[in-house]
Design a protein around this motif. Structure first.
Motif, PDB file in Angstrom:
ATOM      1  N   VAL A  50       0.852  -1.193   0.000  1.00  0.00           N
ATOM      2  CA  VAL A  50       0.000   0.000   0.000  1.00  0.00           C
ATOM      3  C   VAL A  50       0.889   1.245   0.000  1.00  0.00           C
ATOM      4  N   VAL A  51       0.608   2.149  -0.928  1.00  0.00           N
ATOM      5  CA  VAL A  51       1.361   3.400  -1.004  1.00  0.00           C
ATOM      6  C   VAL A  51       0.488   4.544  -0.501  1.00  0.00           C
ATOM      7  N   ILE A  52       0.979   5.225   0.543  1.00  0.00           N
ATOM      8  CA  ILE A  52       0.345   6.465   0.993  1.00  0.00           C
ATOM      9  C   ILE A  52       1.183   7.587   0.391  1.00  0.00           C
ATOM     10  N   SER A  53       0.542   8.427  -0.395  1.00  0.00           N
ATOM     11  CA  SER A  53       1.255   9.487  -1.089  1.00  0.00           C
ATOM     12  C   SER A  53       0.791  10.832  -0.552  1.00  0.00           C
ATOM     13  N   ILE A  54       1.736  11.682  -0.158  1.00  0.00           N
ATOM     14  CA  ILE A  54       1.407  13.023   0.314  1.00  0.00           C
ATOM     15  C   ILE A  54       1.997  13.986  -0.709  1.00  0.00           C
ATOM     16  N   THR A  55       1.143  14.726  -1.399  1.00  0.00           N
ATOM     17  CA  THR A  55       1.621  15.563  -2.497  1.00  0.00           C
ATOM     18  C   THR A  55       1.388  17.039  -2.224  1.00  0.00           C
ATOM     19  N   ASP A  56       2.240  17.859  -2.854  1.00  0.00           N
ATOM     20  CA  ASP A  56       2.035  19.303  -2.827  1.00  0.00           C
ATOM     21  C   ASP A  56       0.740  19.635  -3.558  1.00  0.00           C
ATOM     22  N   GLN A  57       0.068  20.668  -3.096  1.00  0.00           N
ATOM     23  CA  GLN A  57      -1.117  21.185  -3.768  1.00  0.00           C
ATOM     24  C   GLN A  57      -0.706  22.442  -4.526  1.00  0.00           C
ATOM     25  N   LEU A  58      -1.526  22.837  -5.472  1.00  0.00           N
ATOM     26  CA  LEU A  58      -1.224  24.054  -6.232  1.00  0.00           C
ATOM     27  C   LEU A  58      -1.021  25.249  -5.315  1.00  0.00           C
ATOM     28  N   ASP A  59      -1.833  25.314  -4.250  1.00  0.00           N
ATOM     29  CA  ASP A  59      -1.782  26.493  -3.389  1.00  0.00           C
ATOM     30  C   ASP A  59      -1.086  26.219  -2.059  1.00  0.00           C
ATOM     31  N   PHE A  60      -0.507  25.039  -1.936  1.00  0.00           N
ATOM     32  CA  PHE A  60       0.097  24.735  -0.643  1.00  0.00           C
ATOM     33  C   PHE A  60       1.224  23.723  -0.775  1.00  0.00           C
ATOM     34  N   GLY A  61       2.411  24.100  -0.319  1.00  0.00           N
ATOM     35  CA  GLY A  61       3.555  23.193  -0.329  1.00  0.00           C
ATOM     36  C   GLY A  61       3.752  22.597   1.048  1.00  0.00           C
ATOM     37  N   HIS A  97      10.198  12.840  -3.677  1.00  0.00           N
ATOM     38  CA  HIS A  97      10.208  13.151  -5.112  1.00  0.00           C
ATOM     39  C   HIS A  97      10.049  14.652  -5.310  1.00  0.00           C
ATOM     40  N   THR A  98      10.754  15.198  -6.310  1.00  0.00           N
ATOM     41  CA  THR A  98      10.611  16.612  -6.667  1.00  0.00           C
ATOM     42  C   THR A  98       9.994  16.699  -8.062  1.00  0.00           C
ATOM     43  N   ASP A  99       9.654  17.931  -8.468  1.00  0.00           N
ATOM     44  CA  ASP A  99       9.257  18.119  -9.863  1.00  0.00           C
ATOM     45  C   ASP A  99      10.535  18.309 -10.687  1.00  0.00           C
ATOM     46  N   ALA A 100      10.373  18.582 -11.974  1.00  0.00           N
ATOM     47  CA  ALA A 100      11.542  18.650 -12.863  1.00  0.00           C
ATOM     48  C   ALA A 100      12.136  20.046 -12.966  1.00  0.00           C
ATOM     49  N   ARG A 101      11.605  20.991 -12.180  1.00  0.00           N
ATOM     50  CA  ARG A 101      12.151  22.343 -12.238  1.00  0.00           C
ATOM     51  C   ARG A 101      13.614  22.290 -11.817  1.00  0.00           C
ATOM     52  N   PRO A 102      14.525  22.793 -12.667  1.00  0.00           N
ATOM     53  CA  PRO A 102      15.932  22.739 -12.262  1.00  0.00           C
ATOM     54  C   PRO A 102      16.105  23.551 -10.980  1.00  0.00           C
ATOM     55  N   PHE A 103      16.718  22.953 -10.008  1.00  0.00           N
ATOM     56  CA  PHE A 103      16.831  23.638  -8.727  1.00  0.00           C
ATOM     57  C   PHE A 103      18.230  23.431  -8.182  1.00  0.00           C
ATOM     58  N   ARG A 104      18.842  24.505  -7.739  1.00  0.00           N
ATOM     59  CA  ARG A 104      20.149  24.383  -7.107  1.00  0.00           C
ATOM     60  C   ARG A 104      20.326  25.559  -6.164  1.00  0.00           C
ATOM     61  N   PRO A 146       8.239  10.836 -12.018  1.00  0.00           N
ATOM     62  CA  PRO A 146       7.123  11.778 -11.884  1.00  0.00           C
ATOM     63  C   PRO A 146       5.793  11.050 -11.768  1.00  0.00           C
ATOM     64  N   LYS A 147       4.922  11.592 -10.958  1.00  0.00           N
ATOM     65  CA  LYS A 147       3.571  11.018 -10.836  1.00  0.00           C
ATOM     66  C   LYS A 147       2.793  11.305 -12.120  1.00  0.00           C
ATOM     67  N   ILE A 148       3.025  12.505 -12.678  1.00  0.00           N
ATOM     68  CA  ILE A 148       2.381  12.870 -13.936  1.00  0.00           C
ATOM     69  C   ILE A 148       3.496  13.098 -14.962  1.00  0.00           C
ATOM     70  N   MET A 153       6.550  19.417 -14.517  1.00  0.00           N
ATOM     71  CA  MET A 153       6.601  20.547 -13.582  1.00  0.00           C
ATOM     72  C   MET A 153       5.413  20.559 -12.610  1.00  0.00           C
ATOM     73  N   ALA A 154       4.489  19.618 -12.741  1.00  0.00           N
ATOM     74  CA  ALA A 154       3.259  19.630 -11.937  1.00  0.00           C
ATOM     75  C   ALA A 154       3.566  19.555 -10.447  1.00  0.00           C
ATOM     76  N   ALA A 155       2.775  20.288  -9.664  1.00  0.00           N
ATOM     77  CA  ALA A 155       2.952  20.308  -8.204  1.00  0.00           C
ATOM     78  C   ALA A 155       2.834  18.902  -7.622  1.00  0.00           C
ATOM     79  N   THR A 156       1.961  18.076  -8.191  1.00  0.00           N
ATOM     80  CA  THR A 156       1.753  16.737  -7.617  1.00  0.00           C
ATOM     81  C   THR A 156       2.957  15.818  -7.807  1.00  0.00           C
ATOM     82  N   ASN A 157       3.915  16.224  -8.629  1.00  0.00           N
ATOM     83  CA  ASN A 157       5.149  15.433  -8.710  1.00  0.00           C
ATOM     84  C   ASN A 157       6.007  15.612  -7.452  1.00  0.00           C
TER      85      ASN A 157
END
Length: 168
Positions: A50-61, A97-104, A146-148, A153-157
């Protein structure tokens, strides 16, 4: 919009399906309607457990931007999830997991960020009472799973996944 149901050709076991249904019910009771993270928590039965996934929302990280510092709402949510996990058997793995936005930054890139967030989730679960010896892996995957996949770049990733193997 169920993603990932077609990964591998093995179906979830009856035990995993039952456990996922139980956990969904318990989460529905644990979270109040409109609670910040309630919509971001999902449960899915897979062939691994069973996978419990907690994801970022568009309006809430869940975390401060670019950091592994959890927001208060995530700490409270993890406490609730920890209580529910405590009632179940099986080993636990935690992945970040992160999204694909290059981050450093000076401290992080996406690999370090995803790993640090997975570790933060581990500490929150243990603080919530989860037996540390049940946790067998804590890992970061950056943007490689990625989940999507169609929207890297989706927040849910940006998510934490807690996999519970169906225990006896």
């Amino acid at each position: 919009q169920e993603q990932g149901a077609d990964k591998g050709d093995k179906a979830p076991s009856k035990a995993a399906l039952q456990q996922a249904a139980d956990i969904k019910k318990e989460l529905a009771k644990a979270f109040l309607p409109g609670e910040k993270l309630a919509d971001g928590v999902s449960v899915e039965a897979t062939d691994k457990g069973v996978v419990i996934s907690i994801t970022d929302q568009l309006d809430f990280g869940m975390f401060e931007i670019g950091s592994a510092m959890p927001r208060r709402e995530l700490v409270l949510a993890m406490e609730k999830i920890g209580h529910i996990i405590n009632e179940k058997k099986g080993t636990i793995t935690i992945s970040g997991h992160t999204d694909a936005r290059p981050f450093r930054s000076d401290t992080y890139d996406n690999w370090r960020l995803s790993t640090a967030r997975a570790h933060a989730a581990y500490y929150m679960l243990v603080r919530g009472g989860v037996d540390e010896s049940r946790i067998t892996e804590v890992a970061g995957f950056a943007d490689r799973q990625p989940k999507i996949a169609s929207d890297p770049m989706a927040a849910t990733n940006r998510r934490i996944e807690i996999l519970m193997t169906a225990g006896g």
